[in-house]
Scaffold this motif. Sequence first.
Motif, mmCIF file in Angstrom:
data_model
loop_
_atom_site.group_PDB
_atom_site.id
_atom_site.type_symbol
_atom_site.label_atom_id
_atom_site.label_comp_id
_atom_site.label_asym_id
_atom_site.label_seq_id
_atom_site.Cartn_x
_atom_site.Cartn_y
_atom_site.Cartn_z
ATOM 1 N N PRO A 1 21.911 41.198 44.240
ATOM 2 C CA PRO A 1 22.703 41.957 43.263
ATOM 3 C C PRO A 1 24.092 42.321 43.782
ATOM 4 C CG PRO A 1 20.470 42.815 43.362
ATOM 5 C CD PRO A 1 20.622 41.876 44.512
ATOM 6 N N THR A 2 24.181 42.688 45.059
ATOM 7 C CA THR A 2 25.479 43.018 45.650
ATOM 8 C C THR A 2 26.399 41.811 45.593
ATOM 9 O OG1 THR A 2 24.240 44.400 47.203
ATOM 10 C CG2 THR A 2 26.573 44.039 47.679
ATOM 11 N N TYR A 3 25.844 40.679 45.976
ATOM 12 C CA TYR A 3 26.621 39.436 45.956
ATOM 13 C C TYR A 3 27.089 39.121 44.533
ATOM 14 C CZ TYR A 3 27.803 34.506 46.370
ATOM 15 O OH TYR A 3 28.460 33.299 46.321
ATOM 16 N N LEU A 4 26.178 39.251 43.568
ATOM 17 C CA LEU A 4 26.526 38.919 42.182
ATOM 18 C C LEU A 4 27.602 39.849 41.639
ATOM 19 C CD1 LEU A 4 25.559 36.870 39.988
ATOM 20 C CD2 LEU A 4 24.317 38.774 38.983
ATOM 21 N N LEU A 5 27.540 41.120 41.999
ATOM 22 C CA LEU A 5 28.561 42.071 41.554
ATOM 23 C C LEU A 5 29.932 41.706 42.115
ATOM 24 C CD1 LEU A 5 26.732 45.507 41.832
ATOM 25 C CD2 LEU A 5 27.702 44.509 39.743
ATOM 26 N N ALA A 6 29.976 41.393 43.412
ATOM 27 C CA ALA A 6 31.246 41.011 44.037
ATOM 28 C C ALA A 6 31.791 39.736 43.415
ATOM 29 C CB ALA A 6 31.039 40.833 45.541
ATOM 30 N N TRP A 7 30.898 38.758 43.220
ATOM 31 C CA TRP A 7 31.327 37.494 42.606
ATOM 32 C C TRP A 7 31.771 37.734 41.164
ATOM 33 C CZ3 TRP A 7 28.903 35.296 38.323
ATOM 34 C CH2 TRP A 7 29.430 34.077 37.910
ATOM 35 N N GLY A 8 31.020 38.550 40.401
ATOM 36 C CA GLY A 8 31.360 38.811 39.006
ATOM 37 C C GLY A 8 32.713 39.485 38.868
ATOM 38 N N ALA A 9 33.018 40.415 39.776
ATOM 39 C CA ALA A 9 34.320 41.081 39.739
ATOM 40 C C ALA A 9 35.437 40.074 39.966
ATOM 41 C CB ALA A 9 34.369 42.174 40.803
ATOM 42 N N TRP A 10 35.221 39.180 40.928
ATOM 43 C CA TRP A 10 36.235 38.144 41.190
ATOM 44 C C TRP A 10 36.344 37.186 40.007
ATOM 45 C CZ3 TRP A 10 40.502 36.768 42.935
ATOM 46 C CH2 TRP A 10 40.859 35.438 43.097
ATOM 47 N N ARG A 11 35.218 36.877 39.372
ATOM 48 C CA ARG A 11 35.221 35.968 38.216
ATOM 49 C C ARG A 11 36.099 36.533 37.099
ATOM 50 N NH1 ARG A 11 35.421 31.352 36.153
ATOM 51 N NH2 ARG A 11 33.681 30.407 35.064
ATOM 52 N N LEU A 12 35.978 37.822 36.835
ATOM 53 C CA LEU A 12 36.781 38.466 35.782
ATOM 54 C C LEU A 12 38.253 38.515 36.170
ATOM 55 C CD1 LEU A 12 34.411 41.420 34.829
ATOM 56 C CD2 LEU A 12 34.924 39.393 33.449
ATOM 57 N N LEU A 13 38.530 38.897 37.398
ATOM 58 C CA LEU A 13 39.908 38.983 37.862
ATOM 59 C C LEU A 13 40.593 37.629 37.857
ATOM 60 C CD1 LEU A 13 42.223 40.636 39.125
ATOM 61 C CD2 LEU A 13 41.185 40.204 41.374
ATOM 62 N N ALA B 1 40.281 35.240 35.945
ATOM 63 C CA ALA B 1 40.611 34.712 34.611
ATOM 64 C C ALA B 1 42.111 34.782 34.357
ATOM 65 C CB ALA B 1 39.857 35.490 33.544
ATOM 66 N N LEU B 2 42.800 35.648 35.086
ATOM 67 C CA LEU B 2 44.248 35.796 34.937
ATOM 68 C C LEU B 2 45.028 34.903 35.896
ATOM 69 C CD1 LEU B 2 44.261 39.714 34.828
ATOM 70 C CD2 LEU B 2 44.267 38.139 32.873
ATOM 71 N N LEU B 3 44.289 34.157 36.740
ATOM 72 C CA LEU B 3 44.924 33.348 37.780
ATOM 73 C C LEU B 3 44.621 31.868 37.568
ATOM 74 C CD1 LEU B 3 43.814 35.580 40.797
ATOM 75 C CD2 LEU B 3 46.069 35.581 39.698
ATOM 76 N N PRO B 4 45.371 30.976 38.223
ATOM 77 C CA PRO B 4 45.046 29.553 38.154
ATOM 78 C C PRO B 4 43.619 29.290 38.630
ATOM 79 C CG PRO B 4 47.224 29.872 39.105
ATOM 80 C CD PRO B 4 46.607 31.240 38.975
ATOM 81 N N ALA B 5 42.973 28.306 38.011
ATOM 82 C CA ALA B 5 41.550 28.051 38.263
ATOM 83 C C ALA B 5 41.245 27.786 39.735
ATOM 84 C CB ALA B 5 41.079 26.880 37.411
ATOM 85 N N ARG B 6 42.186 27.185 40.450
ATOM 86 C CA ARG B 6 41.908 26.825 41.834
ATOM 87 C C ARG B 6 41.665 28.064 42.703
ATOM 88 N NH1 ARG B 6 46.262 27.171 45.326
ATOM 89 N NH2 ARG B 6 48.288 27.602 44.359
ATOM 90 N N PHE B 7 42.285 29.197 42.335
ATOM 91 C CA PHE B 7 42.068 30.420 43.105
ATOM 92 C C PHE B 7 40.621 30.894 42.979
ATOM 93 C CE2 PHE B 7 46.713 30.682 42.553
ATOM 94 C CZ PHE B 7 47.080 30.854 43.872
ATOM 95 N N TYR B 8 40.068 30.774 41.761
ATOM 96 C CA TYR B 8 38.664 31.147 41.573
ATOM 97 C C TYR B 8 37.765 30.250 42.419
ATOM 98 C CZ TYR B 8 33.966 30.922 39.792
ATOM 99 O OH TYR B 8 32.598 30.881 39.720
ATOM 100 N N ARG B 9 37.992 28.933 42.366
ATOM 101 C CA ARG B 9 37.131 27.994 43.087
ATOM 102 C C ARG B 9 37.172 28.249 44.591
ATOM 103 N NH1 ARG B 9 39.684 24.436 39.664
ATOM 104 N NH2 ARG B 9 40.900 23.596 41.397
ATOM 105 N N GLU B 10 38.356 28.492 45.098
ATOM 106 C CA GLU B 10 38.491 28.683 46.541
ATOM 107 C C GLU B 10 37.737 29.915 47.018
ATOM 108 O OE1 GLU B 10 42.639 28.670 47.475
ATOM 109 O OE2 GLU B 10 42.924 26.576 46.923
ATOM 110 N N LEU B 11 37.865 31.020 46.288
ATOM 111 C CA LEU B 11 37.176 32.235 46.723
ATOM 112 C C LEU B 11 35.679 32.168 46.424
ATOM 113 C CD1 LEU B 11 37.923 34.730 48.269
ATOM 114 C CD2 LEU B 11 38.123 35.983 46.133
ATOM 115 N N ASP B 12 35.316 31.480 45.344
ATOM 116 C CA ASP B 12 33.900 31.286 45.054
ATOM 117 C C ASP B 12 33.233 30.545 46.204
ATOM 118 O OD1 ASP B 12 31.432 31.131 43.567
ATOM 119 O OD2 ASP B 12 31.961 29.069 43.064
ATOM 120 N N ASP B 13 33.902 29.511 46.717
ATOM 121 C CA ASP B 13 33.362 28.779 47.866
ATOM 122 C C ASP B 13 33.240 29.691 49.086
ATOM 123 O OD1 ASP B 13 33.174 26.538 46.339
ATOM 124 O OD2 ASP B 13 34.602 25.335 47.478
ATOM 125 N N ARG B 14 34.194 30.594 49.257
ATOM 126 C CA ARG B 14 34.133 31.521 50.385
ATOM 127 C C ARG B 14 32.975 32.513 50.216
ATOM 128 N NH1 ARG B 14 38.507 31.353 53.792
ATOM 129 N NH2 ARG B 14 40.288 30.122 53.062
#
Length: 365
Positions: A26-38, A40-53
């Motif tokens: 759940p902690t992981y999902l919350l952190a990932w979900g917050a980044w997923r929402l944020l 949305a305002l950035l180029p897609a590659r930024f989401y992919r890079e941090l998702d991989d991290r």
Amino acid sequence: MLLSLVLHTYSMRYVLPAAVMMGTAPTYLLAWGAWRLLSALLPARFYRELDDRFYTIYQSMVLFFFERYTGVQIIIYGELPKNKENVVYLSNHQCTVDWIVADMLAIRQNALGHIRYVLKDGLKWLPLYGWYFSQHGGIYVKRSAKFNEKEMRNKLQAQVKAETPMYLVIFPEGTRYNPEMPKVIADSQLFADKEGLAVLKHVLTPRVKATHVAIDSMKNYLDAVYDVTVAYEGTVDHKGQRKVAPSMTEFLCKECPKVHIYLDRIELKDIPEEQMYMRRWLHERFEIKDKLLIEFYDAKDSKRRNKFPGKCVHSKLSLKKTLPALLFLGGLTASMLLTESGRKLYVKTWIYGTLIGYLWVSVKA
């Protein structure tokens, strides 16, 4: 009484790792979900890079338990490239630990966050995990006639277009090889015989559809195909017969002393493009796996058993690769559980995250 207590304690050694791995979800999902929402305002590659991290952190924690906690020896045969590559990873399949073996190789190339899985469709209903795997680029497929080639191809081509790093894990057998299910093995061998293919002993007859779609969809993007053969030491009984490979629970109870991993890196130019010819090529690769496993389990010379031929490396994973991830996720989760509001958020994440996940995979099915 004391002996029973000792045996019970011994068999419960998986509880701590399981509690931490599932408890931090759940902690992981919350952190990932917050980044997923944020994002949305950035180029897609930024989401992919941090998702991989993010994924690297979680899976590094998993490997802390499956390697450091268990003390298992990882023995690698063949040359594992040091650099990251875009690859399709093909392996024999015998237990749930096979998924972790892919992580073991990927982390040694600093490519752990790039792992995406081709998963059987039923796994999409796993609470929290099923939904997230699809978000991370995993592909759920149905077997045989229900296999949706177009859907898989579209997903892979979209990821290629987005230049998503790819370490795509496929188990072509479609189900696990289990010595205690002789009918499955017999049916697989009968099918091979009817099709004029070599009958295999220690692996099942591979299915080509997912492999063909993956390689064909990404042929101009991939660097290579990794053909991986895995054997778990200690899976032979006193009569010399092969036993069931360890489950994740048994593995975490330290019941597997060594994992042997044979890697063959194959250039794309050496793989036929037409599905009919690729089917024959894939079966030939599984013939090679079968011969390796026959040598491992059945060699007449006992000195040649429990190892693959050729040079090998005993590879030990540095604690620096895994312990920080455990401390980070464990610390975040503990901090959340220390307050009443944190505990409520934690429980709601399990409940609503699971429900949202079920809704998502139902719509996307």
